[in-house]
Design an enzyme around this catalytic site. Structure first.
Site, PDB file in Angstrom:
ATOM      1  N   ASP A  19       0.734  -1.089  -0.152  1.00 54.39           N
ATOM      2  CA  ASP A  19      -0.015   0.126   0.187  1.00 54.39           C
ATOM      3  C   ASP A  19       0.926   1.222   0.067  1.00 54.39           C
ATOM      4  O   ASP A  19       1.950   1.270   0.426  1.00 54.39           O
ATOM      5  CB  ASP A  19      -0.770  -0.044   1.386  1.00 54.39           C
ATOM      6  CG  ASP A  19      -1.856   1.182   1.129  1.00 54.39           C
ATOM      7  OD1 ASP A  19      -2.789   0.991   0.210  1.00 54.39           O
ATOM      8  OD2 ASP A  19      -2.001   1.999   2.332  1.00 54.39           O
ATOM      9  N   GLU A  53       0.972  -0.530  -5.290  1.00 53.40           N
ATOM     10  CA  GLU A  53      -0.076   0.582  -5.375  1.00 53.40           C
ATOM     11  C   GLU A  53       0.359   1.692  -5.626  1.00 53.40           C
ATOM     12  O   GLU A  53       0.601   2.495  -4.777  1.00 53.40           O
ATOM     13  CB  GLU A  53      -0.997   0.358  -3.586  1.00 53.40           C
ATOM     14  CG  GLU A  53      -2.294   1.238  -3.658  1.00 53.40           C
ATOM     15  CD  GLU A  53      -1.916   2.625  -3.590  1.00 53.40           C
ATOM     16  OE1 GLU A  53      -2.355   3.588  -4.205  1.00 53.40           O
ATOM     17  OE2 GLU A  53      -1.594   2.985  -2.273  1.00 53.40           O
ATOM     18  N   ASP A  84     -10.902   1.669  -0.761  1.00 55.56           N
ATOM     19  CA  ASP A  84     -11.343   3.215  -0.636  1.00 55.56           C
ATOM     20  C   ASP A  84     -12.153   3.934  -1.386  1.00 55.56           C
ATOM     21  O   ASP A  84     -12.295   5.006  -1.040  1.00 55.56           O
ATOM     22  CB  ASP A  84      -9.757   3.803  -0.689  1.00 55.56           C
ATOM     23  CG  ASP A  84      -8.973   3.668   0.342  1.00 55.56           C
ATOM     24  OD1 ASP A  84      -9.467   3.431   1.641  1.00 55.56           O
ATOM     25  OD2 ASP A  84      -7.655   4.167   0.267  1.00 55.56           O
TER      26      ASP A  84
END
Length: 507
Positions: free
Chosen positions: A286, A333, A388
Site C-alpha cells: 500500500d 499500489e 477506499d
C-alpha cells in the site's frame, strides 16, 4: 475478487477464517477466479482499520473461528451471542471475543493433547523475534486499561530492562495467552491458504507502508521512528489534498528514520515482508509512492495541508529485500501523486502497478486509468474500485451527467451496453475483464450490484468504516456461472498452480 475476511457472512458478528471462508473459496473457483485479495490481516484497535494494527507481524484474533475451537474439544459449544448480520459491530465483537478466547485458552491448558502443547511451544520459540514483544505489549495494554503505550509508566514506556523483566515474570500467563492466539491464527490461516491453493485460488495479501503509533512495532523499536524524548511522534504520515479530501489525509502514523533502518541493512523491513509472504502468494504494498518520497506533516498540525515531500531510499530498500528474499511477488499500489521518479522505482523492480476505473472518467482522453491507455510494456492490475472507493453502483448514482455520458459512450466503443443503474456494475466488470490488464480485480460488492451502503472505507472519515458484511446466500451458483461466462468470453480463466507464486505478473 476483493473481499476482506471480516466481510464474510456467519453467526459470530464478524467474518471468520473457517467454513465460511472455505465456502467462498469454493464459490470463487466455480466462478473461474484465480485470486482472492484481502486487506491487511493484523489485529485492529481503535477505529477498526486493518491499516492501523497493533502489530505489523501478528494476525487478527477476531478472525479465529469458534467452530474450530469447539472441534478441538477445548470448550463445549456455547450459546450464540446476539450479533447483527449485515454489519460488524466491533464493540460487541471486542466484548465477546476476548473473554471467549480466554475460556478457550483455559480449556486448551487443561484438555489439549501433549502434541498440541508441543506445537504451541515450538511456535512460540520459532516466532520469538516478534511474538514476545507483541504478546507482552498486548498484556500491558490490558493491564493499563487499553491506553496507548505512550501513556504507560515511564519505565515501561522507555523499555527499561528491569521493568520489562519484572512485567514478563508477573504477567507470563497473560503473555502466553496472547502468544497462543497467534498460534491459533496462523494455524487457521495456513490451512485456509492451502485449501485455496488446492482449488486453484491464490491469495493476494496487503501490507501498509506505515505502522500504527500504538503498536508493538513502535514500542519495541522506537529508534526506527521520529519520536521525541517522551516517545511521541514529531512528524506523522499522510497525503496532500487529493481526490478524496481537500485538506489531504493526516493518517497520524509515525514516520521512519530511514537512516537508522538503512544502517541496519533494512533487516526490520526484510523480516516484515518475509512474514507477510508467509500469508499470501502475491503481496500488494500500500502507498508505494511513499518509498520514493513521502508526505511529512508536523505532528502538531491538525490536517495534512502543511506537509512537504521528503525523499525515501526505496531503491536501496527493495534491492536489499530482493537480495534477501529472491524474486518477491509484489504488486505496487501506485496511486495518488505519481511522478516519473515513482514510476522509475516501480519499473526498476518490474513490480506491476494498479489502474482503477473509478478514476478514469474525468473527461480526459489520455487519462491513464482508461483501459485503452493501459501500458503495453509492463503488467498492470485493473480494479473497478478499491476498498477506499465507493461501490461501482454508488459511483454511478453520484456521477454527473457528463461523467455518465462519457462512461456510456466509452462502454459502447467496447461493445458493452448497460440499461440501468442496477446493471451498471456488470458493465464495469466486463470492461475490466475486456482490458489488457494482467489481472482484473473486482470487489464483491460490485458483482452484487450494491449501493454506497456497502462501501468498505471512506478516506478521511474516521468512523463508520470497515463494517460491511455480505448477506448469507449472496454468492449463488447462478452468480458464479455468470462470472465464469464473462471470464471465459474474455479469456481470463487460468488456473493458479500454487508454484508460480505471482510470476503470472512477471515482465
Amino acid at each position: 475478487m476483493l473481499l476482506h475476511p471480516t466481510s464474510l457472512p456467519g453467526p459470530w458478528g464478524i467474518g471468520k477464517i473457517g467454513e465460511e471462508a472455505r465456502r467462498f473459496v469454493r464459490w470463487l473457483g466455480e466462478a473461474g477466479g484465480q485470486w482472492w485479495q484481502v486487506l491487511p490481516l493484523g489485529p485492529t484497535g481503535y477505529g477498526d482499520s486493518p491499516y492501523q494494527s497493533f502489530s505489523a507481524f501478528a494476525g487478527n484474533p477476531y478472525l479465529i473461528d469458534p467452530e474450530w475451537i469447539f472441534a478441538q474439544g477445548w470448550l463445549p459449544r456455547e450459546e450464540l451471542p446476539p450479533f447483527p448480520g449485515d454489519r460488524v459491530d466491533y464493540g460487541r465483537v471486542y466484548a465477546w471475543t476476548w473473554p471467549f478466547l480466554r475460556r478457550a485458552h483455559d480449556g486448551f491448558q487443561g484438555r489439549a493433547t501433549p502434541s498440541a502443547h508441543r506445537a504451541f511451544k515450538e511456535f512460540r520459540e520459532r516466532e520469538a523475534a516478534w511474538l514476545e514483544d507483541y504478546a507482552l505489549f498486548m498484556a500491558l495494554k490490558e493491564r493499563f486499561g487499553a491506553r496507548p503505550w505512550g501513556e504507560w509508566p515511564e519505565e515501561l514506556r522507555s523499555r527499561q530492562p528491569e521493568a520489562l523483566e519484572a512485567a514478563q515474570r508477573a504477567m507470563e500467563a497473560d503473555v502466553s495467552f496472547h502468544a497462543w492466539t497467534q498460534w491459533l491464527f496462523f494455524q487457521a490461516w495456513e490451512e485456509l491458504r492451502t485449501y485455496a491453493a488446492e482449488r486453484g485460488v491464490g491469495i493476494i495479501g496487503d501490507i501498509p507502508i506505515f505502522v500504527a503509533y500504538d503498536s508493538a512495532d513502535v514500542w519495541a523499536h522506537p529508534t526506527y521512528f521520529h519520536l521525541d524524548g517522551e516517545g511521541r511522534p514529531t512528524v506523522v504520515a499522510g497525503v496532500p489534498p487529493d481526490y478524496f479530501s481537500p485538506t489531504g489525509q493526516r493518517w497520524g502514523n509515525p514516520l521512519y528514520r530511514w537512516d537508522v533502518l538503512e544502517a541496519e541493512g533494512f533487516k526490520w523491513w526484510i523480516e516484515r515482508i518475509r512474514q507477510a509472504l508467509r500469508t499470501c502468494d502475491l503481496l500488494r504494498i500500500d502507498h508505494f509512492r511513499g518509498f520514493q518520497a513521502y508526505w511529512e506533516i508536523p505532528a502538531s498540525e491538525p490536517t495534512a495541508v502543511r506537509g512537504h515531500w521528503v525523499n525515501a531510499p526505496g531503491g536501496k530498500l527493495f534491492r536489499a529485500v530482493l537480495q534477501a528474499l529472491g524474486r518477491a511477488p509484489i504488486l505496487a499500489e501506485d496511486l495518488g501523486v505519481i511522478t516519473p521518479e515513482v514510476e522509475a522505482l516501480r519499473d526498476e523492480f518490474a513490480f506491476p502497478g494498479m489502474k482503477v476505473l473509478q478514476f478514469a472518467f474525468d473527461g480526459a482522453a489520455h487519462n491513464p486509468h482508461l483501459p485503452h491507455n493501459f501500458p503495453l510494456d509492463r503488467p498492470v492490475v485493473v480494479y473497478t474500485g478499491t476498498h477506499d472507493n465507493d461501490t461501482a453502483r454508488g459511483w454511478y448514482e453520484k456521477a454527473s451527467p457528463q461523467e455518465r455520458g462519457f462512461v456510456h459512450g466509452y462502454l459502447a466503443c467496447w461493445g458493452i451496453g448497460t440499461s440501468s443503474e442496477a446493471d451498471f456494475p456488470w458493465a464495469w466488470v466486463e470492461l475490466a475483464m475486456a482490458s489488457r490488464a494482467a489481472l482484473a480485480m473486482v470487489p464483491l460488492q460490485d458483482l452484487l450490484g450494491l449501493s454506497s451502503r456497502a462501501r468498505m472505507n471512506t478516506p478521511a472519515q474516521p468512523q463508520g468504516n470497515w463494517a460491511w458484511r455480505m448477506e448469507e446466500g449472496s454468492v449463488t451458483m447462478d452468480l458464479a456461472h455468470r462470472v465464469r461466462i464473462l471470464a471465459e468470453r474474455h479469456r481470463r480463466i487460468a488456473r493458479f498452480d500454487g508454484v508460480s507464486r505471482g510470476t503470472i505478473l512477471g515482465p
